[in-house]
Design a protein around this motif. Structure first.
Motif, PDB file in Angstrom:
ATOM      1  N   LYS A   1      55.538 -19.533 -14.016  1.00  0.00           N
ATOM      2  CA  LYS A   1      55.027 -18.241 -13.536  1.00  0.00           C
ATOM      3  C   LYS A   1      56.186 -17.298 -13.208  1.00  0.00           C
ATOM      4  O   LYS A   1      56.137 -16.104 -13.514  1.00  0.00           O
TER       5      LYS A   1
ATOM      6  N   HIS B   1      57.269 -15.921 -16.408  1.00  0.00           N
ATOM      7  CA  HIS B   1      56.226 -14.971 -16.850  1.00  0.00           C
ATOM      8  C   HIS B   1      56.432 -13.604 -16.183  1.00  0.00           C
ATOM      9  O   HIS B   1      56.246 -12.563 -16.816  1.00  0.00           O
TER      10      HIS B   1
ATOM     11  N   HIS C   1      55.763 -13.359 -22.375  1.00  0.00           N
ATOM     12  CA  HIS C   1      54.926 -13.240 -21.173  1.00  0.00           C
ATOM     13  C   HIS C   1      53.565 -13.906 -21.407  1.00  0.00           C
ATOM     14  O   HIS C   1      53.092 -14.686 -20.572  1.00  0.00           O
TER      15      HIS C   1
ATOM     16  N   ASP D   1      51.503 -18.259 -20.013  1.00  0.00           N
ATOM     17  CA  ASP D   1      50.350 -18.531 -19.149  1.00  0.00           C
ATOM     18  C   ASP D   1      49.531 -19.767 -19.532  1.00  0.00           C
ATOM     19  O   ASP D   1      49.140 -20.522 -18.630  1.00  0.00           O
TER      20      ASP D   1
HETATM   21 FE   FE2 Z   1      50.211 -12.697 -15.276  1.00  0.00          FE
END
Ligand code: FE2
Length: 183
Positions: free
Chosen positions: A41, A44, A56, A60
């Motif tokens: 994260k 990201h 990006h 996830d």
């Molecule tokens: Fe996000």
């Protein structure tokens, strides 16, 4: 792990001494997966540069999958009669690795650093798989399935670092900083 966990019961047919070691191996991977999904994260949020949106958005699904691994590992600790440790302070005390070292960085810098991160996580999973051969094949099966998925994600990362001759920009690097510098 600081000490061998005390178990008052475990799953039928599993020796309690073996179960205590299996719980240690599960806790180690629980810590690794918790650390990894938080680190992913962080990546990201901190990637910048021309390929921002691709990286990006690539990250996830990895976060979600690794978070699911952490849940499965923790619940297997409880299944074997142990107490899964999930708070952040304990994780930092137990872990044998440093915090992820890159802040805002280009997509190539973060992917190179993630190559090093995945190398560490996967090689320890594989050590666990070997040790579980003599301890618990059910837990070993879980480790094998998770390793297969982590190796796939590792390839997604490495495909960005590979040239047309199949060479990685991170070859020979052992630290996130060195890998990011070579990106
Ligand atoms: Fe996000």
């Amino acid at each position: 792990m600081a000490s061998t966990p005390t178990l008052h019961f475990t799953t039928p047919g599993l020796d309690e001494k073996a179960a205590a070691r299996v719980v240690e191996l599960l806790q180690s991977r629980l810590d690794a997966c918790t650390d990894l999904h938080l680190t992913l994260k962080h990546v990201h949020w901190n990637v910048v540069g021309p390929h921002f949106i691709a990286v990006h958005e690539m990250i996830d699904p990895q976060v979600d999958t690794v978070r699911g691994f952490a849940d499965a590992l923790a619940e297997r600790v409880a299944t074997l009669g142990g107490s899964p440790q999930g708070t952040p302070g304990g994780l930092v005390e137990r872990r044998a690795w440093d915090d992820y070292g890159i802040g805002r960085g280009t997509t190539q810098q973060h992917l190179a650093a993630l190559d090093i991160v995945y190398q560490g996580v996967i090689s320890t999973y594989r050590d666990g798989i070997k040790e579980l051969d003599d301890l618990d094949l059910v837990t070993q099966d879980m480790f094998i399935a998770q390793t297969e998925q982590l190796e796939l994600f590792h390839w997604f990362v490495r495909a960005h670092l590979e040239d047309t001759g199949g060479r990685l920009s991170t070859a020979g690097d052992t630290t996130e900083q060195a890998a990011a510098a070579d990106a």
